[in-house]
Design a protein around this motif. Structure first.
Motif, PDB file in Angstrom:
ATOM      1  N   SER A 195      54.292  46.572  -1.565  1.00  0.00           N
ATOM      2  CA  SER A 195      54.970  46.130  -2.777  1.00  0.00           C
ATOM      3  C   SER A 195      56.455  46.463  -2.735  1.00  0.00           C
ATOM      4  O   SER A 195      57.236  45.929  -3.523  1.00  0.00           O
ATOM      5  CB  SER A 195      54.336  46.780  -4.015  1.00  0.00           C
ATOM      6  OG  SER A 195      54.448  48.191  -3.950  1.00  0.00           O
ATOM      7  N   LEU A 241      55.079  41.851  -3.093  1.00  0.00           N
ATOM      8  CA  LEU A 241      56.448  42.366  -3.015  1.00  0.00           C
ATOM      9  C   LEU A 241      57.132  42.380  -4.380  1.00  0.00           C
ATOM     10  O   LEU A 241      57.180  41.373  -5.090  1.00  0.00           O
ATOM     11  CB  LEU A 241      57.271  41.501  -2.043  1.00  0.00           C
ATOM     12  CG  LEU A 241      58.727  41.945  -1.819  1.00  0.00           C
ATOM     13  CD1 LEU A 241      58.781  43.348  -1.241  1.00  0.00           C
ATOM     14  CD2 LEU A 241      59.444  40.949  -0.920  1.00  0.00           C
ATOM     15  N   LEU A 254      62.399  35.182  -3.615  1.00  0.00           N
ATOM     16  CA  LEU A 254      61.284  36.080  -3.306  1.00  0.00           C
ATOM     17  C   LEU A 254      60.654  36.669  -4.563  1.00  0.00           C
ATOM     18  O   LEU A 254      59.651  37.380  -4.467  1.00  0.00           O
ATOM     19  CB  LEU A 254      61.760  37.215  -2.389  1.00  0.00           C
ATOM     20  CG  LEU A 254      62.344  36.802  -1.039  1.00  0.00           C
ATOM     21  CD1 LEU A 254      62.743  38.028  -0.235  1.00  0.00           C
ATOM     22  CD2 LEU A 254      61.358  35.964  -0.240  1.00  0.00           C
ATOM     23  N   ALA A 286      61.651  39.062  -6.350  1.00  0.00           N
ATOM     24  CA  ALA A 286      61.669  40.518  -6.214  1.00  0.00           C
ATOM     25  C   ALA A 286      63.067  41.030  -6.530  1.00  0.00           C
ATOM     26  O   ALA A 286      64.028  40.254  -6.630  1.00  0.00           O
ATOM     27  CB  ALA A 286      61.251  40.934  -4.807  1.00  0.00           C
ATOM     28  N   THR A 330      54.398  33.889   3.705  1.00  0.00           N
ATOM     29  CA  THR A 330      53.999  34.107   2.309  1.00  0.00           C
ATOM     30  C   THR A 330      52.937  35.195   2.168  1.00  0.00           C
ATOM     31  O   THR A 330      52.885  35.875   1.141  1.00  0.00           O
ATOM     32  CB  THR A 330      53.481  32.798   1.698  1.00  0.00           C
ATOM     33  OG1 THR A 330      52.431  32.269   2.522  1.00  0.00           O
ATOM     34  CG2 THR A 330      54.605  31.775   1.594  1.00  0.00           C
ATOM     35  N   ASP A 342      57.990  48.615   5.739  1.00  0.00           N
ATOM     36  CA  ASP A 342      57.366  49.054   4.495  1.00  0.00           C
ATOM     37  C   ASP A 342      57.828  50.484   4.220  1.00  0.00           C
ATOM     38  O   ASP A 342      58.666  51.027   4.946  1.00  0.00           O
ATOM     39  CB  ASP A 342      55.839  48.930   4.568  1.00  0.00           C
ATOM     40  CG  ASP A 342      55.214  49.778   5.676  1.00  0.00           C
ATOM     41  OD1 ASP A 342      55.908  50.658   6.219  1.00  0.00           O
ATOM     42  OD2 ASP A 342      54.028  49.563   5.990  1.00  0.00           O
ATOM     43  N   ILE A 365      54.371  38.705   1.382  1.00  0.00           N
ATOM     44  CA  ILE A 365      55.123  38.996   0.155  1.00  0.00           C
ATOM     45  C   ILE A 365      54.291  38.780  -1.102  1.00  0.00           C
ATOM     46  O   ILE A 365      54.832  38.646  -2.190  1.00  0.00           O
ATOM     47  CB  ILE A 365      56.407  38.138   0.096  1.00  0.00           C
ATOM     48  CG1 ILE A 365      56.089  36.642   0.176  1.00  0.00           C
ATOM     49  CG2 ILE A 365      57.362  38.538   1.205  1.00  0.00           C
ATOM     50  CD1 ILE A 365      57.310  35.758   0.007  1.00  0.00           C
ATOM     51  N   LEU A 416      61.087  36.091   6.188  1.00  0.00           N
ATOM     52  CA  LEU A 416      60.081  36.763   5.367  1.00  0.00           C
ATOM     53  C   LEU A 416      59.486  35.802   4.339  1.00  0.00           C
ATOM     54  O   LEU A 416      58.280  35.819   4.085  1.00  0.00           O
ATOM     55  CB  LEU A 416      60.713  37.970   4.668  1.00  0.00           C
ATOM     56  CG  LEU A 416      59.772  38.811   3.796  1.00  0.00           C
ATOM     57  CD1 LEU A 416      58.703  39.480   4.649  1.00  0.00           C
ATOM     58  CD2 LEU A 416      60.562  39.862   3.016  1.00  0.00           C
ATOM     59  N   LYS A 417      60.320  34.973   3.756  1.00  0.00           N
ATOM     60  CA  LYS A 417      59.848  34.012   2.761  1.00  0.00           C
ATOM     61  C   LYS A 417      58.820  33.050   3.361  1.00  0.00           C
ATOM     62  O   LYS A 417      57.856  32.644   2.689  1.00  0.00           O
ATOM     63  CB  LYS A 417      61.029  33.232   2.185  1.00  0.00           C
ATOM     64  CG  LYS A 417      60.624  32.228   1.105  1.00  0.00           C
ATOM     65  CD  LYS A 417      61.798  31.387   0.646  1.00  0.00           C
ATOM     66  CE  LYS A 417      61.336  30.337  -0.362  1.00  0.00           C
ATOM     67  NZ  LYS A 417      62.440  29.434  -0.764  1.00  0.00           N
ATOM     68  N   GLN A 427      49.232  44.846   2.083  1.00  0.00           N
ATOM     69  CA  GLN A 427      50.586  44.328   1.939  1.00  0.00           C
ATOM     70  C   GLN A 427      51.406  45.255   1.049  1.00  0.00           C
ATOM     71  O   GLN A 427      50.906  45.770   0.051  1.00  0.00           O
ATOM     72  CB  GLN A 427      50.567  42.909   1.361  1.00  0.00           C
ATOM     73  CG  GLN A 427      49.770  41.912   2.185  1.00  0.00           C
ATOM     74  CD  GLN A 427      50.216  41.848   3.630  1.00  0.00           C
ATOM     75  OE1 GLN A 427      51.362  42.149   3.961  1.00  0.00           O
ATOM     76  NE2 GLN A 427      49.321  41.444   4.507  1.00  0.00           N
TER      77      GLN A 427
END
Length: 266
Positions: free
Chosen positions: A103, A177, A198, A200, A171, A139, A174, A167-168, A101
């Motif tokens: 970041s 993320l 998020l 982020a 899960t 990404d 992220i 996207l939220k 995943q």
């Protein structure tokens, strides 16, 4: 041996097939058994998106277009294209010694002229394009995390909110993320929303003050390259789909094909 029965450049070779085969549905125990191998059906999908022909123009040595289209819609409705894209993307990242995943992610949009009527058609006054807007989150190596297609007249900040809400919901995507890079079209309340929902930071990468024409910008060049990957597939040179969700499915399909090549490239 890495090649077998490749009639077209888009066909899967043996190594690529071995990477994706475990994630395709198992045969059902009831009902009429499927007669066409998954490999041939997938080859039909990849041929369509790369070469841009209509469904009825699939070559005769590929499965009947009705069969390929049936599974295209079946996978689309079940979100299996999205799931397969996630699996292949994570595999590529692991091969390149990265965490599965990301970041950091990048968000951007691309307006495409529509060749059909249908849902979600609008006019982008900035690009002077009547059609749809492809909103992507990638990404930092350019692989698509999520795709969302809206009408072209939807502003980036609103379309961005739609795809970030999606996207939220995912899960698992992220968990690591920390930052999302975006251009100036995403400024406003969206920055606070990303921070609150998020957890982020959204960093806006603006053009240089004296910039004229194209110039490579930090991080944003990655998703611009992804947009180029998308439009190199003739089916995506324009938006030919009546349903916006079909456009999204084709984005995932072409990224699956690209990812399989990168995953098996020595």
């Amino acid at each position: 041996m890495t090649k077998s029965n490749q009639a077209y450049p888009t066909d899967l070779n043996d190594t690529e097939w071995m990477q994706i085969a475990p994630y395709l549905p198992e045969p059902k125990t009831t009902g009429r058994p499927r007669e066409i191998p998954w490999r041939e059906i997938m080859n039909g999908m990849f041929y369509i998106v790369k070469n841009g022909c209509v469904w009825r123009a699939l070559p005769h040595d590929l499965p009947a277009w009705q069969t390929v289209y049936y599974y295209f819609r079946l996978f689309q409705k079940s979100q299996r294209w999205q799931e397969l894209n996630t699996i292949i993307r994570e595999g590529v990242r692991v091969k390149e010694c990265r965490e599965p995943q990301a970041s950091a992610m990048i968000i951007d949009s691309q307006s495409a002229k529509s060749a059909e009527g249908g849902e979600k058609i609008g006019f982008d006054g900035g690009k002077l394009v009547r059609g749809r807007k492809r909103n992507l989150i990638t990404d930092t190596i350019g692989l698509v995390v999520l795709a969302k297609v809206t009408a072209a007249n939807v502003q980036d900040v609103h379309a961005g909110k739609e795809i970030l809400v999606e996207l939220k919901k995912r899960t698992e995507l992220i968990t690591r993320l920390q930052k999302i890079f975006a251009d100036g079209g995403y400024r406003g309340n969206l920055l606070a929303w990303v921070k609150e929902e998020l957890h982020a930071e959204m960093e806006i990468v603006l053009k240089l003050g004296d910039q004229k024409g194209f110039q490579v910008l930090p991080k944003r060049w990655v998703i611009e390259r992804t947009n180029a990957w998308v439009t190199r597939n003739r089916r995506m040179a324009r938006d030919y789909e009546r349903l916006a969700e079909s456009s999204e499915a084709f984005i995932y399909i072409l990224m699956i094909r690209l990812g399989l090549r990168r995953l098996t490239h020595s």
